[in-house]
Design a protein around this motif. Sequence first.
Motif, short mmCIF file in Angstrom:
data_model
loop_
_atom_site.label_atom_id
_atom_site.label_comp_id
_atom_site.label_asym_id
_atom_site.label_seq_id
_atom_site.Cartn_x
_atom_site.Cartn_y
_atom_site.Cartn_z
N ARG A 55 0.83 -1.21 0.00
CA ARG A 55 0.00 0.00 0.00
C ARG A 55 0.86 1.26 0.00
NH1 ARG A 55 -3.33 -3.04 3.59
NH2 ARG A 55 -2.33 -2.02 5.39
N GLY A 56 1.93 1.23 0.79
CA GLY A 56 2.83 2.38 0.82
C GLY A 56 3.50 2.61 -0.52
N LEU A 57 3.89 1.51 -1.20
CA LEU A 57 4.52 1.64 -2.52
C LEU A 57 3.54 2.20 -3.54
CD1 LEU A 57 6.89 1.13 -4.41
CD2 LEU A 57 6.07 -1.22 -4.72
N VAL A 58 2.31 1.69 -3.53
CA VAL A 58 1.29 2.18 -4.47
C VAL A 58 0.99 3.65 -4.21
CG1 VAL A 58 -1.12 1.97 -5.17
CG2 VAL A 58 0.25 -0.08 -4.81
N THR A 59 0.89 4.02 -2.93
CA THR A 59 0.64 5.43 -2.59
C THR A 59 1.77 6.32 -3.08
OG1 THR A 59 -0.60 4.77 -0.61
CG2 THR A 59 0.18 7.03 -0.71
N SER A 60 3.00 5.87 -2.90
CA SER A 60 4.16 6.65 -3.36
C SER A 60 4.14 6.82 -4.87
CB SER A 60 5.46 5.97 -2.91
OG SER A 60 5.52 5.88 -1.50
N LEU A 61 3.81 5.74 -5.59
CA LEU A 61 3.77 5.81 -7.05
C LEU A 61 2.68 6.76 -7.53
CD1 LEU A 61 4.29 2.04 -7.99
CD2 LEU A 61 5.95 3.91 -8.17
N LEU A 62 1.55 6.79 -6.82
CA LEU A 62 0.46 7.68 -7.20
C LEU A 62 0.77 9.13 -6.86
CD1 LEU A 62 -2.63 5.55 -6.11
CD2 LEU A 62 -1.82 5.95 -8.44
N MET A 63 1.46 9.34 -5.75
CA MET A 63 1.75 10.70 -5.29
C MET A 63 2.89 11.34 -6.06
SD MET A 63 -0.42 11.60 -3.03
CE MET A 63 0.43 13.06 -2.40
N THR A 64 3.82 10.54 -6.58
CA THR A 64 4.99 11.11 -7.26
C THR A 64 4.63 12.04 -8.41
OG1 THR A 64 6.38 9.23 -6.61
CG2 THR A 64 7.12 10.55 -8.49
N PRO A 65 3.80 11.62 -9.37
CA PRO A 65 3.46 12.57 -10.46
C PRO A 65 2.72 13.81 -9.96
CG PRO A 65 2.08 10.60 -10.57
CD PRO A 65 3.14 10.30 -9.58
N ILE A 66 1.90 13.65 -8.92
CA ILE A 66 1.20 14.81 -8.37
C ILE A 66 2.19 15.81 -7.79
CG2 ILE A 66 -0.48 15.58 -6.65
CD1 ILE A 66 -1.86 12.87 -6.93
N ILE A 91 5.32 16.12 -8.60
CA ILE A 91 6.10 16.71 -9.70
C ILE A 91 5.33 17.84 -10.35
CG2 ILE A 91 7.05 16.25 -11.99
CD1 ILE A 91 7.77 13.45 -11.02
N ILE A 92 4.03 17.61 -10.60
CA ILE A 92 3.21 18.65 -11.22
C ILE A 92 3.13 19.89 -10.33
CG2 ILE A 92 0.86 19.22 -11.95
CD1 ILE A 92 0.57 16.30 -12.85
N LEU A 93 3.01 19.69 -9.01
CA LEU A 93 2.87 20.81 -8.09
C LEU A 93 4.18 21.57 -7.90
CD1 LEU A 93 0.59 19.20 -5.34
CD2 LEU A 93 -0.08 20.87 -7.07
N LEU A 94 5.29 20.85 -7.83
CA LEU A 94 6.57 21.48 -7.48
C LEU A 94 7.40 21.90 -8.68
CD1 LEU A 94 7.74 19.24 -4.49
CD2 LEU A 94 6.75 21.53 -4.40
N ALA A 95 7.17 21.28 -9.85
CA ALA A 95 8.02 21.56 -11.00
C ALA A 95 8.08 23.05 -11.35
CB ALA A 95 7.55 20.75 -12.21
#
Length: 269
Positions: free
Chosen positions: A16-27, A29-33
């Motif tokens: 669950r932690g891995l899936v959450t991390s994978l889902l949060m990473t693009p978000i 990136i979009i917010l901080l880029a």
Amino acid sequence: MQTSSTSQIRKASGYRGLVTSLLMTPILIILLAPSLIIIPMSFTEVPFLSWPPKGFSAKWYARLFDSPEWLASLWHSLEVALLSTIIAVLLGVPAGVSLALKQWPGKQFVLAFIITPLVVPTIVVGIGMYKIYAWLGLFDRSGLVAAHVMIGVPLVVVTTMSAARQVNPVLLRAARSLGAGPVSTFFRVTLPIISSGVLSGAVFAFVSSWDEVVIAKFLSSPTYETAPVRMWAQITERVDPTVAAVSSILFTAALLLMISLMLFERVRR
């Protein structure tokens, strides 16, 4: 058998932690880029903003710190943010505790009134403040502090309310039964429990004031400009990497505050 069940639970939690991390990473990136890109752009050698940056030079930071106007605007931003945060905490913490722990008539109406500045468009708030503060003669530091207090108080109230709901009323009654007065109970029992919420509200209030530009544009003057207002004026006249350098400083300061808040939360737990 119990060991096997524990192992399966840990594996499921890890997945669950891995899936959450994978889902949060693009978000993330979009917010901080957009904010992160401005940092390398501030080290360009050419006298205009470009991506990718050409060369590497810190001359724009040197120009920033050699400019009395930019230094004054940064100091004004820090001064207004600190003063407004202190006042917002002094007003917002008692209000948040009262709204969370006590029942009294009209509480929901008062809460809705307090958080109104968060939902009303900023330009509308700025125009209204300009008219009222012009009538009261509040401009520059006093006007900006008062305006940013109005923005910061709702943030402090919301975070304080969230933390105050974790206070066990039994602890408060026990403190009073042992002879502690309301003030003593607050500082010895309530405040230590809600300290994380108070600190979160203070950080949010500071960051909101630190980079606020719309209201500051209405209430500042050429002799008292905050850094975001000066950045806006600079962009309308000409765009050079000095603006990127200031943006990097503002962003880094806000990021460090948020990281410090996260570390405080982790240590406190």
